[in-house]
Write an enzyme that holds these catalytic residues in place. Structure first.
Site, short mmCIF file in Angstrom:
data_model
loop_
_atom_site.label_atom_id
_atom_site.label_comp_id
_atom_site.label_asym_id
_atom_site.label_seq_id
_atom_site.Cartn_x
_atom_site.Cartn_y
_atom_site.Cartn_z
CB CYS A 1 8.36 7.98 7.15
SG CYS A 1 7.67 9.27 8.21
CB CYS B 1 6.19 10.73 6.04
SG CYS B 1 7.73 11.21 6.81
#
Length: 339
Positions: free
Chosen positions: A101, A98
């Site tokens: 993230c 991600c």
């Protein structure tokens, strides 16, 4: 001002950790210590189960922890529930693949360190902890929540600028104080002397420029920086995900949920109005609602409007993650509608 993403004063609120609490309350395996019905300090330390060591009493009545940033799993989450009776615990649900993230996690870790034991950060790998993902209703990642006195609160979805994340931390600490959670933890083995923080890995230039633009609220400039990064390296997946996210923020900036939903309700076949509400749904974590709204429209329109829907859906796919099961299903449905 947009009302997205939510902050503690306007949370989703319907987070249910009962399945995890129930597991913690069941008798431990032979050799373990059964947890009591309130999940209090009699719970078996996670270290005995191969997890993160539970907090223990500190020299001045507070607790010691192995680190202010801990990795937790479906099996060791009881430690977080226990620890949250002393300090608020921020929960970061993330994944290795991600891109957003990787932008958000260093911010969360840096702010946790600044609070000097008044907050602990619990990191949850979404790929390996499905029960926590479900319990926190993490429909996209990163998802950030908090646990205060054993009670969970949803905070926000997506990577936010540090100034906004700092505001969320302040609200969490204030909410903890209102609920009598005012303790402090110390790191096991810490000397009390200031510790130098490791230098964060520098971002590529256009990523850094985009991040700086987001910090000052200039989403349009951030969009251009990510587009430049992609032009230079079409395989830069972090830039692709960053572009999708900041484009969403740019479209929502200055608009309210009531305005967007009223416009969509008044014109159910208006593609722009429906895409705006889909943006709102994605920003709030209601991914399947957003997909369904736009996929229902695809077979009813043609030409430029159909292409606009396709492009927006592909953008959502990049934002949420191409391996997400909801994305896989939506991509299949989109292909069927187009071809």
């Amino acid at each position: 001002m947009t009302n997205v993403p939510p902050t503690p004063s306007g949370l989703r609120g319907a987070v249910d950790l009962s399945s995890l609490v129930d597991r913690a309350q069941r008798p431990a395996q032979p050799g373990g210590v059964p947890a009591d019905t309130q999940g209090a300090a009699t719970a078996a330390p996670a270290a005995a189960q191969g997890g993160v060591p539970a907090a223990g009493p500190g020299p001045e009545g507070d607790l010691t922890v192995p680190s202010l940033v801990i990795d937790v799993t479906d099996q060791t989450f009881q430690d977080v529930l226990q620890l949250s009776s002393v300090v608020p615990v921020i929960v970061d649900i993330w994944a290795e693949w991600c891109g957003p993230c990787k932008q958000l996690s260093p911010i969360l870790e840096r702010l946790t360190a600044e609070y000097d034991g008044r907050v602990v950060l619990a990191k949850v790998d979404a790929d390996t902890n499905p029960q926590l993902v479900q319990a926190f209703q993490a429909q996209s990642i990163p998802t950030v929540a908090a646990v205060i006195g054993g009670r969970p609160l949803g905070l926000f979805v997506g990577a936010l600028p540090e100034t906004q994340v700092r505001d969320v931390f302040e609200q969490v600490v204030a909410a903890a104080e209102q609920n009598g959670v005012t303790g402090r933890v110390t790191v096991d083995g810490a000397t009390g002397e200031p510790q130098g923080e490791p230098e964060p890995e520098p971002l590529p230039p256009h990523h850094q420029a985009a991040y700086d633009a987001i910090e000052r609220g200039d989403y349009a400039a951030a969009v251009q920086e990510y587009k430049t990064a992609i032009a230079q390296d079409p395989n830069d997946q972090m830039a692709v995900a960053g572009l999708a996210q900041v484009s969403l923020l740019d479209r929502l900036n200055g608009r309210t949920a009531d305005e967007l939903r009223s416009a969509a309700a008044a014109a159910p076949q208006d593609v722009e109005a429906q895409m705006a509400v889909a943006d709102l749904d994605v920003s709030g974590g209601h991914v399947e609602d957003a997909f369904g709204r736009l996929l229902d429209l695809v077979p009813t329109v043609f030409g430029a409007e159909r292409e606009a829907l396709r492009v927006r859906l592909v953008e959502y796919f990049e934002l949420i993650g191409v391996d997400d099961p909801r994305v896989v299903a939506a991509r299949r449905r989109l292909a069927s509608a187009l071809y």
